[in-house]
Design a protein around this motif. Structure first.
Motif, PDB file in Angstrom:
ATOM      1  N   ARG A   1     -56.246 -10.805   6.456  1.00  0.00           N
ATOM      2  CA  ARG A   1     -56.646  -9.987   7.611  1.00  0.00           C
ATOM      3  C   ARG A   1     -56.463 -10.757   8.908  1.00  0.00           C
ATOM      4  N   LEU A   2     -56.832 -12.026   8.885  1.00  0.00           N
ATOM      5  CA  LEU A   2     -56.686 -12.851  10.084  1.00  0.00           C
ATOM      6  C   LEU A   2     -55.223 -12.946  10.496  1.00  0.00           C
ATOM      7  N   THR A   3     -54.351 -13.228   9.526  1.00  0.00           N
ATOM      8  CA  THR A   3     -52.923 -13.360   9.860  1.00  0.00           C
ATOM      9  C   THR A   3     -52.352 -12.035  10.364  1.00  0.00           C
ATOM     10  N   ASP A   4     -52.849 -10.907   9.815  1.00  0.00           N
ATOM     11  CA  ASP A   4     -52.360  -9.602  10.257  1.00  0.00           C
ATOM     12  C   ASP A   4     -52.803  -9.310  11.687  1.00  0.00           C
ATOM     13  N   TRP A   5     -54.054  -9.587  12.005  1.00  0.00           N
ATOM     14  CA  TRP A   5     -54.539  -9.355  13.377  1.00  0.00           C
ATOM     15  C   TRP A   5     -53.794 -10.228  14.380  1.00  0.00           C
ATOM     16  N   VAL A   6     -53.507 -11.473  13.985  1.00  0.00           N
ATOM     17  CA  VAL A   6     -52.768 -12.365  14.874  1.00  0.00           C
ATOM     18  C   VAL A   6     -51.353 -11.837  15.096  1.00  0.00           C
ATOM     19  N   ALA A   7     -50.694 -11.412  14.029  1.00  0.00           N
ATOM     20  CA  ALA A   7     -49.321 -10.898  14.155  1.00  0.00           C
ATOM     21  C   ALA A   7     -49.272  -9.669  15.054  1.00  0.00           C
ATOM     22  N   ARG A   8     -50.331  -8.823  14.991  1.00  0.00           N
ATOM     23  CA  ARG A   8     -50.357  -7.599  15.800  1.00  0.00           C
ATOM     24  C   ARG A   8     -50.963  -7.821  17.176  1.00  0.00           C
ATOM     25  N   GLY A   9     -51.522  -9.015  17.402  1.00  0.00           N
ATOM     26  CA  GLY A   9     -52.156  -9.296  18.688  1.00  0.00           C
ATOM     27  C   GLY A   9     -53.447  -8.533  18.897  1.00  0.00           C
ATOM     28  N   ASP A  10     -54.155  -8.251  17.804  1.00  0.00           N
ATOM     29  CA  ASP A  10     -55.400  -7.471  17.880  1.00  0.00           C
ATOM     30  C   ASP A  10     -56.586  -8.417  18.057  1.00  0.00           C
ATOM     31  N   LEU A  11     -56.776  -8.870  19.293  1.00  0.00           N
ATOM     32  CA  LEU A  11     -57.843  -9.828  19.572  1.00  0.00           C
ATOM     33  C   LEU A  11     -59.226  -9.220  19.353  1.00  0.00           C
ATOM     34  N   ALA A  12     -59.407  -7.942  19.691  1.00  0.00           N
ATOM     35  CA  ALA A  12     -60.722  -7.301  19.568  1.00  0.00           C
ATOM     36  C   ALA A  12     -61.196  -7.306  18.117  1.00  0.00           C
ATOM     37  N   ALA A  13     -60.308  -6.900  17.190  1.00  0.00           N
ATOM     38  CA  ALA A  13     -60.685  -6.875  15.768  1.00  0.00           C
ATOM     39  C   ALA A  13     -60.960  -8.287  15.263  1.00  0.00           C
ATOM     40  N   TYR A  14     -60.153  -9.236  15.688  1.00  0.00           N
ATOM     41  CA  TYR A  14     -60.309 -10.634  15.289  1.00  0.00           C
ATOM     42  C   TYR A  14     -61.680 -11.156  15.740  1.00  0.00           C
ATOM     43  N   MET A  15     -62.002 -10.954  17.015  1.00  0.00           N
ATOM     44  CA  MET A  15     -63.259 -11.470  17.568  1.00  0.00           C
ATOM     45  C   MET A  15     -64.462 -10.809  16.917  1.00  0.00           C
ATOM     46  N   ASP A  16     -64.411  -9.487  16.753  1.00  0.00           N
ATOM     47  CA  ASP A  16     -65.541  -8.773  16.158  1.00  0.00           C
ATOM     48  C   ASP A  16     -65.791  -9.222  14.728  1.00  0.00           C
ATOM     49  N   SER A  17     -64.726  -9.421  13.968  1.00  0.00           N
ATOM     50  CA  SER A  17     -64.878  -9.770  12.559  1.00  0.00           C
ATOM     51  C   SER A  17     -65.421 -11.175  12.365  1.00  0.00           C
ATOM     52  N   VAL A  18     -64.893 -12.146  13.135  1.00  0.00           N
ATOM     53  CA  VAL A  18     -65.394 -13.513  12.963  1.00  0.00           C
ATOM     54  C   VAL A  18     -66.820 -13.642  13.492  1.00  0.00           C
ATOM     55  N   GLY A  19     -67.232 -12.690  14.310  1.00  0.00           N
ATOM     56  CA  GLY A  19     -68.600 -12.701  14.814  1.00  0.00           C
ATOM     57  C   GLY A  19     -69.650 -12.419  13.767  1.00  0.00           C
TER      58      GLY A  19
ATOM     59  N   VAL B   1     -64.215 -12.470   5.800  1.00  0.00           N
ATOM     60  CA  VAL B   1     -62.957 -12.133   6.474  1.00  0.00           C
ATOM     61  C   VAL B   1     -61.825 -12.914   5.801  1.00  0.00           C
ATOM     62  N   PRO B   2     -61.097 -12.298   4.878  1.00  0.00           N
ATOM     63  CA  PRO B   2     -60.046 -13.021   4.157  1.00  0.00           C
ATOM     64  C   PRO B   2     -58.883 -13.400   5.063  1.00  0.00           C
ATOM     65  N   LEU B   3     -58.120 -14.368   4.596  1.00  0.00           N
ATOM     66  CA  LEU B   3     -57.026 -14.920   5.375  1.00  0.00           C
ATOM     67  C   LEU B   3     -55.985 -13.862   5.750  1.00  0.00           C
TER      68      LEU B   3
ATOM     69  N   LEU C   1     -63.235 -23.477  10.082  1.00  0.00           N
ATOM     70  CA  LEU C   1     -64.258 -22.475   9.802  1.00  0.00           C
ATOM     71  C   LEU C   1     -63.664 -21.075   9.754  1.00  0.00           C
ATOM     72  N   ILE C   2     -62.667 -20.809  10.603  1.00  0.00           N
ATOM     73  CA  ILE C   2     -62.084 -19.464  10.702  1.00  0.00           C
ATOM     74  C   ILE C   2     -60.665 -19.416  10.143  1.00  0.00           C
ATOM     75  N   SER C   3     -59.808 -20.338  10.566  1.00  0.00           N
ATOM     76  CA  SER C   3     -58.364 -20.201  10.336  1.00  0.00           C
ATOM     77  C   SER C   3     -57.967 -20.185   8.869  1.00  0.00           C
ATOM     78  N   GLN C   4     -58.769 -20.787   7.993  1.00  0.00           N
ATOM     79  CA  GLN C   4     -58.428 -20.823   6.570  1.00  0.00           C
ATOM     80  C   GLN C   4     -58.963 -19.616   5.800  1.00  0.00           C
ATOM     81  N   GLY C   5     -59.575 -18.684   6.538  1.00  0.00           N
ATOM     82  CA  GLY C   5     -60.206 -17.538   5.887  1.00  0.00           C
ATOM     83  C   GLY C   5     -61.702 -17.766   5.774  1.00  0.00           C
ATOM     84  N   MET C   6     -62.474 -16.667   5.853  1.00  0.00           N
ATOM     85  CA  MET C   6     -63.927 -16.758   5.807  1.00  0.00           C
ATOM     86  C   MET C   6     -64.448 -15.928   4.629  1.00  0.00           C
ATOM     87  N   ARG C   7     -65.709 -16.118   4.329  1.00  0.00           N
ATOM     88  CA  ARG C   7     -66.295 -15.422   3.178  1.00  0.00           C
ATOM     89  C   ARG C   7     -66.173 -13.908   3.321  1.00  0.00           C
TER      90      ARG C   7
END
Length: 474
Positions: free
Chosen positions: A246-264, A242-244, A234-240
């Motif tokens: 952005r997800l990979t960039d947040w993970v690489a930077r360790g930005d959990l807050a942006a990741y959580m807020d966006s998938v919410g 939240v494109p992929l 649902l999330i890891s392959q990219g969302m409608r």
């Protein structure tokens, strides 16, 4: 007075110990005398971390006894060597089982990891409404309807949703709702997962019925499997929204807050508790996806576990990290390679901890296997040159033949045994050790560096030319 207090304390302690067992498994066997038999469960279904509940050695008369404590019906499995069988246990129940005559050498002729062979455990004196019998009746009903109407469920044909109603009616007729709330849930979650897999219901529809505004049942394996099905990809392959990238960039930077807020922004993830479960599922998927930075994924899981206000999520995060550490051979709560103690050809117990600080090139072999013999011969060809150039390298061959004598005769009584002049150990029936290290076929090679880490999940074989450009040369 002191003696009276001591007696009371002893009674209290004895009562407390007795209270730790409310499930008994009492059994007998035809030809398992002397074998270790163990009862396991999974800590959770996300990581499938195993927990040993009880173990025993089958006595000379073939009898054994296992006990554990559960507060809710739980999936467990009995294991002997590389064979197992799973079933549900309920609090306060006593199970009588029989293990008939069994060919323990099947794993010498076939790879039982690729083609598993179930432990033929037979349950005796079960009441007609026993939980496992109800589960079996449900599964047989589902299989029968799917087989009878397979064209109407097959994606290759024109599927007909009405036949899912036929399936539900058959299941409800065979296993109606009763007083056992676990069985009622098991039936609901099984049908919901099937409906989702067949495309007869959307994620939103299933979530609205079984998940939304309801407590998260971490203790119920089938509920958690339904959650994982809902959140798979649902999330890891990219969302409608939240494109992929952005997800990979947040993970690489360790930005959990942006990741959580966006998938919410996904309606299925408005609830904070469910969102964290979904993110753990997504991060587990991302760890094995080459598009994501693995170390970034680990940092994200560590952050989520430390910041979450839900205690279960902290446990799930720690187990995920331990699982990944164990896969890389790093220190974790799992047993490490230096905990291994095995007998050598003379029967002396050898601890790999005594070789700490060296490069350990472990070869798991069967001495009569032609593939193993070719690799052993290649090791013999390179052994002297490697040892001369790198005194901190140790070849260690671990014979995985069932009988210790096979290794002994191979080294001491064969013409070429003297050529294989490095450390030889016998696996000593420790199938769990083989499984932990990923040894599912022969030969298998594992490299351990001087710090106890594994540079590869499984190391290349000698015949690949690995010994000419191994990491100890760098």
């Amino acid at each position: 007075m002191k003696r009276l207090v001591a007696i009371l304390m002893a009674l209290l302690m004895g009562g407390a110990l007795a209270a730790q067992v409310n499930v008994e498994l009492v059994g007998s066997s035809a030809n398992a005398a002397g074998k270790r038999i163990a009862l396991y469960c999974y800590e959770d279904m996300l990581t499938q971390t195993e927990r040993l509940l009880a173990e025993d050695v089958v006595d000379s008369t073939g009898n054994f006894r296992l006990g554990c404590y559960v507060t809710y019906p739980r999936l467990v499995y009995v294991e002997v060597e590389t064979y197992s069988q799973s079933f549900y246990v309920e609090p306060g129940r006593r199970y009588e089982v029989y293990l008939p005559e069994f060919d323990w050498g099947i794993n010498e002729q076939q790879n039982v990891y690729l083609a598993p062979v179930a432990l033929p455990l037979e349950f005796m004196n079960l009441p007609p409404d026993e939980l496992n019998l109800q589960v079996l009746a449900l599964e047989r009903t589902v299989d029968s309807v799917l087989d009878t109407h397979r064209v109407h469920f097959d994606f290759r044909f024109h599927r007909d949703k009405r036949y899912f109603d036929t399936l539900m009616a058959a299941v409800n007729a065979r296993v109606p709702d009763g007083e056992n709330t676990f069985m009622n849930r098991y039936k609901d979650y099984t049908l919901a997962r099937l409906q989702l897999a067949l495309g007869f219901a959307t994620r939103s529809q299933v979530a609205a019925r079984y998940v939304k505004d309801q407590p998260v049942l971490y203790h119920d394996e089938n509920y958690m499997l339904l959650l994982f099905d809902l959140y798979a990809d649902l999330i890891s392959q990219g969302m409608r929204k939240v494109p992929l990238h952005r997800l990979t960039d947040w993970v690489a930077r360790g930005d959990l807050a942006a990741y959580m807020d966006s998938v919410g922004t996904e309606p299925l993830l408005y609830d904070e508790q469910l969102r964290e479960v979904a993110v753990l599922v997504a991060l587990k998927e991302s760890y094995y996806d080459a598009r994501y930075d693995r170390e970034g994924v680990r940092r994200m899981v560590e952050l989520l576990g430390s910041q979450s206000k839900f205690p279960e999520h902290g446990k799930l995060a720690r187990r995920l990290l331990d699982k990944w550490s164990a896969e890389k051979g790093e220190q974790s709560t799992e047993k490490g390679v230096f905990d291994i103690v095995l007998p050598d050809v003379d029967g002396n117990r050898v601890s790999l901890d005594s070789l700490r600080g060296n490069w350990l090139y472990l070869s798991f072999v069967r001495v009569n296997d032609p593939h193993s013999q070719r690799e052993i011969e290649t090791m013999a060809h390179f052994r002297d040159s490697v040892y001369a150039k790198h005194p901190d390298v140790r070849f260690i061959s671990i014979s995985c033949d069932r009988e210790f004598q096979k290794m002994y005769h191979f080294l001491r009584n064969s013409k070429r045994g003297a050529r294989y002049n490095w450390t030889w150990l016998h696996f000593d029936g420790d199938y769990r050790m083989l499984e932990r290290l990923g040894v599912v076929s022969y030969p298998t090679f594992v490299l351990i560096d001087p710090e106890g880490r594994r540079p590869y999940e499984l190391a290349p074989s000698p015949e690949s030319g690995f010994l000419l450009h191994a990491p100890w040369d760098r």
